[in-house]
Motif scaffolding. Structure first.
Motif, short mmCIF file in Angstrom:
data_model
loop_
_atom_site.label_atom_id
_atom_site.label_comp_id
_atom_site.label_asym_id
_atom_site.label_seq_id
_atom_site.Cartn_x
_atom_site.Cartn_y
_atom_site.Cartn_z
N THR A 195 0.86 -1.18 0.00
CA THR A 195 0.00 0.00 0.00
C THR A 195 0.89 1.23 0.00
O THR A 195 1.37 1.66 1.04
N ARG A 196 1.11 1.76 -1.17
CA ARG A 196 2.05 2.87 -1.31
C ARG A 196 1.64 4.04 -0.42
O ARG A 196 0.50 4.46 -0.40
N GLY A 197 2.60 4.51 0.35
CA GLY A 197 2.38 5.66 1.21
C GLY A 197 2.10 5.32 2.65
O GLY A 197 2.30 6.15 3.53
N LEU A 198 1.63 4.11 2.95
CA LEU A 198 1.26 3.77 4.32
C LEU A 198 2.48 3.71 5.23
O LEU A 198 2.49 4.32 6.30
N ALA A 199 3.50 2.97 4.85
CA ALA A 199 4.68 2.85 5.72
C ALA A 199 5.32 4.21 5.96
O ALA A 199 5.68 4.55 7.09
N ASP A 200 5.42 5.00 4.91
CA ASP A 200 5.98 6.35 5.03
C ASP A 200 5.14 7.19 5.98
O ASP A 200 5.65 7.89 6.84
N SER A 201 3.83 7.06 5.85
CA SER A 201 2.92 7.80 6.74
C SER A 201 3.10 7.38 8.19
O SER A 201 3.20 8.21 9.08
N LEU A 202 3.16 6.08 8.42
CA LEU A 202 3.28 5.57 9.79
C LEU A 202 4.61 5.95 10.42
O LEU A 202 4.67 6.22 11.62
N LEU A 203 5.66 5.97 9.63
CA LEU A 203 6.98 6.31 10.17
C LEU A 203 7.14 7.80 10.44
O LEU A 203 7.94 8.19 11.28
N ASN A 204 6.38 8.62 9.73
CA ASN A 204 6.59 10.06 9.82
C ASN A 204 5.45 10.85 10.43
O ASN A 204 5.55 12.07 10.51
N GLU A 205 4.38 10.19 10.85
CA GLU A 205 3.28 10.95 11.43
C GLU A 205 3.70 11.54 12.77
O GLU A 205 4.52 10.96 13.47
N PRO A 206 3.15 12.69 13.11
CA PRO A 206 3.53 13.32 14.38
C PRO A 206 3.18 12.43 15.58
O PRO A 206 2.04 11.98 15.72
N ALA A 207 4.15 12.18 16.42
CA ALA A 207 3.96 11.28 17.56
C ALA A 207 2.98 11.83 18.58
O ALA A 207 2.34 11.07 19.30
N GLU A 208 2.87 13.17 18.65
CA GLU A 208 2.01 13.77 19.67
C GLU A 208 0.53 13.68 19.33
O GLU A 208 -0.32 13.95 20.18
N GLU A 209 0.18 13.31 18.09
CA GLU A 209 -1.23 13.22 17.72
C GLU A 209 -1.79 11.87 18.15
O GLU A 209 -1.33 10.83 17.71
N SER A 210 -2.80 11.90 19.01
CA SER A 210 -3.45 10.65 19.42
C SER A 210 -4.48 10.27 18.36
O SER A 210 -4.94 11.11 17.59
N GLY A 211 -4.82 9.03 18.31
CA GLY A 211 -5.82 8.55 17.37
C GLY A 211 -5.28 8.38 15.96
O GLY A 211 -6.05 8.16 15.03
N THR A 212 -3.97 8.46 15.78
CA THR A 212 -3.39 8.29 14.46
C THR A 212 -3.37 6.81 14.08
O THR A 212 -3.58 5.92 14.93
N CYS A 213 -3.10 6.55 12.81
CA CYS A 213 -3.02 5.17 12.35
C CYS A 213 -1.94 4.41 13.12
O CYS A 213 -2.15 3.27 13.55
N GLY A 214 -0.80 5.04 13.32
CA GLY A 214 0.28 4.39 14.06
C GLY A 214 -0.11 4.09 15.49
O GLY A 214 0.16 3.00 16.00
N ALA A 215 -0.74 5.05 16.16
CA ALA A 215 -1.18 4.83 17.54
C ALA A 215 -2.21 3.71 17.61
O ALA A 215 -2.21 2.91 18.55
N THR A 216 -3.08 3.63 16.61
CA THR A 216 -4.09 2.57 16.56
C THR A 216 -3.42 1.20 16.45
O THR A 216 -3.80 0.26 17.15
N LEU A 217 -2.41 1.11 15.59
CA LEU A 217 -1.72 -0.18 15.42
C LEU A 217 -0.91 -0.56 16.65
O LEU A 217 -0.88 -1.73 17.05
N VAL A 218 -0.26 0.41 17.27
CA VAL A 218 0.49 0.12 18.49
C VAL A 218 -0.46 -0.40 19.57
O VAL A 218 -0.19 -1.41 20.23
N ALA A 219 -1.58 0.27 19.75
CA ALA A 219 -2.56 -0.16 20.76
C ALA A 219 -3.12 -1.54 20.44
O ALA A 219 -3.32 -2.36 21.34
N ALA A 220 -3.34 -1.82 19.17
CA ALA A 220 -3.88 -3.12 18.78
C ALA A 220 -2.87 -4.25 18.99
O ALA A 220 -3.24 -5.36 19.39
N GLY A 221 -1.61 -3.96 18.74
CA GLY A 221 -0.58 -4.99 18.88
C GLY A 221 -0.11 -5.21 20.30
O GLY A 221 0.44 -6.27 20.63
N GLU A 222 -0.35 -4.23 21.15
CA GLU A 222 0.13 -4.32 22.54
C GLU A 222 -0.33 -5.59 23.27
O GLU A 222 0.49 -6.25 23.92
#
Length: 187
Positions: free
Chosen positions: A96-123
């Protein structure tokens, strides 16, 4: 949301999905607005940051991956469940072009982001594997997501099979010393 605002929102997300699939996470916002038939101000009113637009584009797929993590909690082998899910995340992000780049570079301080969702799901998968003794206790889900997404980004030109191979190689290093010793003794 008013009907015209909802229509514009949907047009922007559709145009963004197409542009990101073609050009990646840094697709031109001006081109996206033009393709959607809206002005730049309308795009920015709905999506004040590039990352908020990427969240809208990838949100549904990320929610599916998060649900899959929940499904895997019932698996009998915790390490197998965790690695299966990480392979699924990596394969999806690789293709999925753009997803990995998005997840690696999204602002860490934003809650509810795709990355935060995946971290919470995998925890819960990670905690179960740690509790079972098959994963070292110093491993964090955030680190595993960075690893998976970094591999996805690096392997995009080579495809999901290469990403799968690289992730398998990397994950051999997360096992606890006891588990690695028993694997080596069994060989």
């Amino acid at each position: 949301m008013r009907a015209d605002a909802k229509r514009n929102y949907d047009l922007i997300v559709t145009a963004a999905s197409e542009a990101i699939a073609r050009d990646g996470a840094y697709a031109s916002l001006e081109e996206i607005a033009r393709s959607a038939g809206v002005g730049s101000a309308t795009l920015h009113r709905h999506f004040p940051t590039r990352w908020s637009l990427l969240q809208a584009v990838f949100g549904g797929c990320v929610r599916n991956l998060a649900a899959r993590a929940g499904d895997l909690l019932a698996a009998s082998d915790a390490l197998d469940a965790l690695t299966t899910w990480l392979h699924e995340v990596t394969a999806y992000a690789t293709t999925t072009r753009g997803l990995a780049d998005s997840l690696l570079n999204e602002p860490a301080e934003e809650s509810g982001t795709c990355g935060a969702t995946l971290v919470a799901a995998g925890e819960p998968l990670l905690r179960r594997a740690v509790d079972e003794g098959s994963v070292r206790p110093d491993i964090t889900m955030a680190d595993l997501m960075i690893l998976a997404n970094g591999i996805s980004l690096a392997a995009q030109p080579m495809g999901a099979a290469k990403a799968n191979q690289l992730l398998t190689l990397a994950l051999q290093g997360i096992g606890s010393a006891d588990r690695r010793e028993s694997v080596h003794k069994g060989s």
